[in-house]
Design an enzyme around this catalytic site. Structure first.
Site, short mmCIF file in Angstrom:
data_model
loop_
_atom_site.label_atom_id
_atom_site.label_comp_id
_atom_site.label_asym_id
_atom_site.label_seq_id
_atom_site.Cartn_x
_atom_site.Cartn_y
_atom_site.Cartn_z
N LYS A 226 0.83 -1.20 0.00
CA LYS A 226 0.00 0.00 0.00
C LYS A 226 0.87 1.26 0.00
O LYS A 226 2.05 1.25 0.36
CB LYS A 226 -0.93 -0.01 1.22
CG LYS A 226 -2.04 -1.07 1.15
CD LYS A 226 -3.09 -0.71 0.12
CE LYS A 226 -4.15 -1.80 -0.07
NZ LYS A 226 -5.05 -1.94 1.08
N ARG A 268 -4.15 -10.23 3.79
CA ARG A 268 -4.38 -10.25 2.34
C ARG A 268 -3.13 -9.69 1.66
O ARG A 268 -2.79 -8.52 1.85
CB ARG A 268 -5.62 -9.42 2.01
CG ARG A 268 -6.03 -9.43 0.55
CD ARG A 268 -7.31 -8.62 0.35
NE ARG A 268 -7.76 -8.63 -1.04
CZ ARG A 268 -7.35 -7.78 -1.97
NH1 ARG A 268 -6.47 -6.84 -1.66
NH2 ARG A 268 -7.81 -7.88 -3.21
#
Length: 288
Positions: A226, A268
């Protein structure tokens, strides 16, 4: 860490003593990290099998990018991207397939094709029919917090009390799901790292993840590659660190480790092989 058991279809997942790894398979041309890498039938199927061979306990398949400022695609385009791949993989792999979508029509066809989990980043707000579908099919659901939409979520996101607002939101969406007939033991919560959060918001979320786990549901978290990781690392490098840079993957491992130690049950991730090795060590330490 409080353990949970997910029993559905032919699958049985013990969450807690062993970290559950959800492998990401984006069959899109524009996802932030792997967009365009696996958007053909052959490359997607091959990558799905590889993720399972590397140790994924769940395979999460998505046909619409949810990166910041991404635009929506039609139901038909999303279906065309994912259904052949789900049909093929569900006959080849022995782990559950999760469908990452906000559209009930797409989720229904994905379940018919072999998926057994619904991962809805809108927590049933985008398409209320999704809750009815999940209840009817008696499948696990992932409910995520997102401030705004992918098109708007990273435009100056702000909170008066970050943890209180996200905790209250997730608690209310879980209550809504149960009111619609979804069993409590089929609900998984996701605080939504990177979805309407600044770098500092993401760090605080991970550092205080126990406030989410205190709600009494399994918690999924997705920090993999991210932008908050890229931003932190870029400040300490002469050149920017992109999502596919090895430093971003190393940073992702650190965020995953911190998340597990703070109580995450499911992580995830893109690089399942590296995360598998890391979780074996982290779980061994936690369980010692």
């Amino acid at each position: 860490m409080r353990p949970f058991t997910l029993e559905f279809d032919r699958f049985h997942l013990e969450l807690g003593p062993q970290t559950c790894i959800m492998g990401i398979l984006n069959v899109t041309p524009d996802s932030f990290s792997d967009g365009g890498k696996f958007n053909t039938f052959e490359t997607a199927v091959s990558q799905g099998i590889r993720l399972v061979d590397d140790g994924a306990h769940i395979l999460d398949i998505g046909g619409e990018s949810t990166r910041p400022f991404a635009t929506q695609v039609s139901e038909q385009e999303e279906l065309d991207r994912i259904i052949p791949i789900i049909e093929n993989l569900s006959n080849q792999i022995d782990v559950p397939i999760s469908i990452d979508t906000v559209k009930s029509v797409v989720a229904k066809e994905a379940l018919n094709a072999g998926a057994v989990i619904i991962n809805d980043i809108s927590a049933f707000e985008k398409d209320p029919a999704m809750a009815d579908l999940a209840a009817q099919r008696d499948v696990p659901v992932v409910l995520m917090h997102m401030k705004g939409t992918p098109e708007t979520m990273q435009v100056n996101p702000g909170y008066d009390d970050l943890m209180l607002e996200i905790t209250n939101y997730l608690e209310s969406r879980a209550a809504y799901a149960m009111k619609k007939g979804i069993q409590k033991n089929n609900i998984i919560l996701d605080p939504g790292i990177g979805f309407g959060k600044t770098v500092e918001h993401n760090l605080v979320l991970i550092n205080h993840l126990e406030k989410i786990t205190a709600l009494g549901f399994p918690v999924l978290i997705g920090p993999s590659r991210k932008s908050f990781i890229q931003n932190i690392l870029s400040k300490n490098n002469k050149t920017p660190v992109g999502p596919d840079n090895i430093k971003a993957e190393d940073g992702s491992l650190a965020a995953v480790a911190a998340s597990i130690l703070k109580g995450a049950h499911i992580v995830r991730v893109h690089d399942v092989e590296k995360v598998k090795s890391a979780t074996l060590i982290i779980d061994s330490i936690r369980n010692a």
